[in-house]
Design an enzyme around this catalytic site. Sequence first.
Site, mmCIF file in Angstrom:
data_model
loop_
_atom_site.group_PDB
_atom_site.id
_atom_site.type_symbol
_atom_site.label_atom_id
_atom_site.label_comp_id
_atom_site.label_asym_id
_atom_site.label_seq_id
_atom_site.Cartn_x
_atom_site.Cartn_y
_atom_site.Cartn_z
ATOM 1 N N ASP A 62 0.844 -1.193 0.000
ATOM 2 C CA ASP A 62 0.000 0.000 0.000
ATOM 3 C C ASP A 62 0.880 1.244 0.000
ATOM 4 O O ASP A 62 0.972 1.991 0.983
ATOM 5 C CB ASP A 62 -0.932 -0.021 1.211
ATOM 6 C CG ASP A 62 -1.886 -1.207 1.174
ATOM 7 O OD1 ASP A 62 -2.068 -1.788 0.084
ATOM 8 O OD2 ASP A 62 -2.445 -1.557 2.227
ATOM 9 N N MET A 71 -8.534 -6.255 -6.455
ATOM 10 C CA MET A 71 -9.293 -5.335 -7.303
ATOM 11 C C MET A 71 -10.750 -5.183 -6.879
ATOM 12 O O MET A 71 -11.433 -4.271 -7.327
ATOM 13 C CB MET A 71 -9.227 -5.804 -8.759
ATOM 14 C CG MET A 71 -7.820 -5.784 -9.348
ATOM 15 S SD MET A 71 -7.058 -4.146 -9.279
ATOM 16 C CE MET A 71 -8.122 -3.230 -10.379
ATOM 17 N N LYS A 72 -11.265 -6.105 -6.060
ATOM 18 C CA LYS A 72 -12.654 -6.040 -5.581
ATOM 19 C C LYS A 72 -13.620 -5.769 -6.743
ATOM 20 O O LYS A 72 -14.425 -4.841 -6.706
ATOM 21 C CB LYS A 72 -12.795 -4.991 -4.488
ATOM 22 C CG LYS A 72 -11.938 -5.249 -3.257
ATOM 23 C CD LYS A 72 -12.184 -4.203 -2.179
ATOM 24 C CE LYS A 72 -11.316 -4.460 -0.952
ATOM 25 N NZ LYS A 72 -9.889 -4.154 -1.185
ATOM 26 N N LEU A 73 -13.552 -6.609 -7.748
ATOM 27 C CA LEU A 73 -14.345 -6.409 -8.957
ATOM 28 C C LEU A 73 -15.840 -6.564 -8.686
ATOM 29 O O LEU A 73 -16.261 -7.397 -7.886
ATOM 30 C CB LEU A 73 -13.932 -7.423 -10.024
ATOM 31 C CG LEU A 73 -12.466 -7.425 -10.465
ATOM 32 C CD1 LEU A 73 -12.223 -8.555 -11.457
ATOM 33 C CD2 LEU A 73 -12.096 -6.086 -11.084
ATOM 34 N N ASP A 104 -22.044 -9.696 -15.608
ATOM 35 C CA ASP A 104 -21.380 -10.998 -15.720
ATOM 36 C C ASP A 104 -20.334 -11.040 -16.827
ATOM 37 O O ASP A 104 -19.214 -11.536 -16.615
ATOM 38 C CB ASP A 104 -22.417 -12.095 -15.983
ATOM 39 C CG ASP A 104 -23.434 -12.226 -14.877
ATOM 40 O OD1 ASP A 104 -23.333 -11.477 -13.893
ATOM 41 O OD2 ASP A 104 -24.331 -13.079 -14.999
ATOM 42 N N ASN A 105 -20.682 -10.567 -18.007
ATOM 43 C CA ASN A 105 -19.770 -10.662 -19.142
ATOM 44 C C ASN A 105 -18.488 -9.874 -18.896
ATOM 45 O O ASN A 105 -17.388 -10.336 -19.219
ATOM 46 C CB ASN A 105 -20.450 -10.163 -20.413
ATOM 47 C CG ASN A 105 -19.581 -10.355 -21.637
ATOM 48 O OD1 ASN A 105 -19.269 -11.478 -22.018
ATOM 49 N ND2 ASN A 105 -19.185 -9.248 -22.258
ATOM 50 N N THR A 106 -18.624 -8.691 -18.319
ATOM 51 C CA THR A 106 -17.452 -7.858 -18.039
ATOM 52 C C THR A 106 -16.558 -8.519 -16.993
ATOM 53 O O THR A 106 -15.324 -8.527 -17.126
ATOM 54 C CB THR A 106 -17.893 -6.461 -17.565
ATOM 55 O OG1 THR A 106 -18.688 -5.854 -18.588
ATOM 56 C CG2 THR A 106 -16.699 -5.568 -17.280
ATOM 57 N N ARG A 144 -3.255 -6.835 13.165
ATOM 58 C CA ARG A 144 -2.452 -5.865 13.904
ATOM 59 C C ARG A 144 -1.706 -6.558 15.039
ATOM 60 O O ARG A 144 -2.341 -7.145 15.920
ATOM 61 C CB ARG A 144 -3.348 -4.756 14.486
ATOM 62 C CG ARG A 144 -4.012 -3.866 13.430
ATOM 63 C CD ARG A 144 -2.985 -2.981 12.773
ATOM 64 N NE ARG A 144 -3.569 -2.028 11.847
ATOM 65 C CZ ARG A 144 -3.760 -2.230 10.554
ATOM 66 N NH1 ARG A 144 -3.430 -3.405 10.025
ATOM 67 N NH2 ARG A 144 -4.266 -1.294 9.776
#
Length: 238
Positions: free
Chosen positions: A18, A68-70, A74-76, A183
Amino acid sequence: MTTELHDDASGRLIVGLDVPTIAEAEKVVEELGNAVSFYKIGYQLVFAGGLDFAKSLVAARKKVFLDMKLLDIDNTIAKGVENVAKMGVSMLTLHAYPKAMRAAVEAARGSDLCLLGVTVLTSMDNADLREAGYFDNAETLVLKRARQAHEAGMGGIVASAVEAQAIRQAVRPDMAIVTPGIRPAGSEKGDQKRVMTPADALRAGASHLIVARPIVGAPDRKAAALAILKEMRSIGRS
């Protein structure tokens, strides 16, 4: 696909890169050396050239978690996952919505890519969920999405270690439970709300731990990583 749960701590610790630039990411990887073999790349670094950097890590025999937390139609989702699978990265995240997960699983079939469903962000608590329009509390929603990921054939899920024990009882034993919000004792929580120490997370049933600031922000990054690895090895496999 499913993922093998690693007995060795170095395969279960994922360091979050990060940082704002590729130069800084390269510095982190160089400082950590052979102590760390698995890295997470998220939006911040992706938008600074992180996809090419991910490929370079893979070429250097490091494992990459592409966070990426897409979430899309569906197709994409399917077309995106097909291309990610060709990169050689080890893990990819998408939000744990059933149709999106089913499309992703089909697109990744035959590859070594482990797909992870994101349940509830560890920066969110019950009040945040209510504000966003959800009626379930965090644990209920996490378990619901974990079961949906299980049914879709996902390789694992991303969730707080606080819910890991309940999740482990609800899903396949070979599913990865990847936990951010880790942590070490005495460290600051930052913007995380549902956190746990490395040892407690493993005891709860987590398979992989994501650690960013406690390592990347440490004065001696390698020493910080080695301290966490030592704690993980003291627990052994959960």
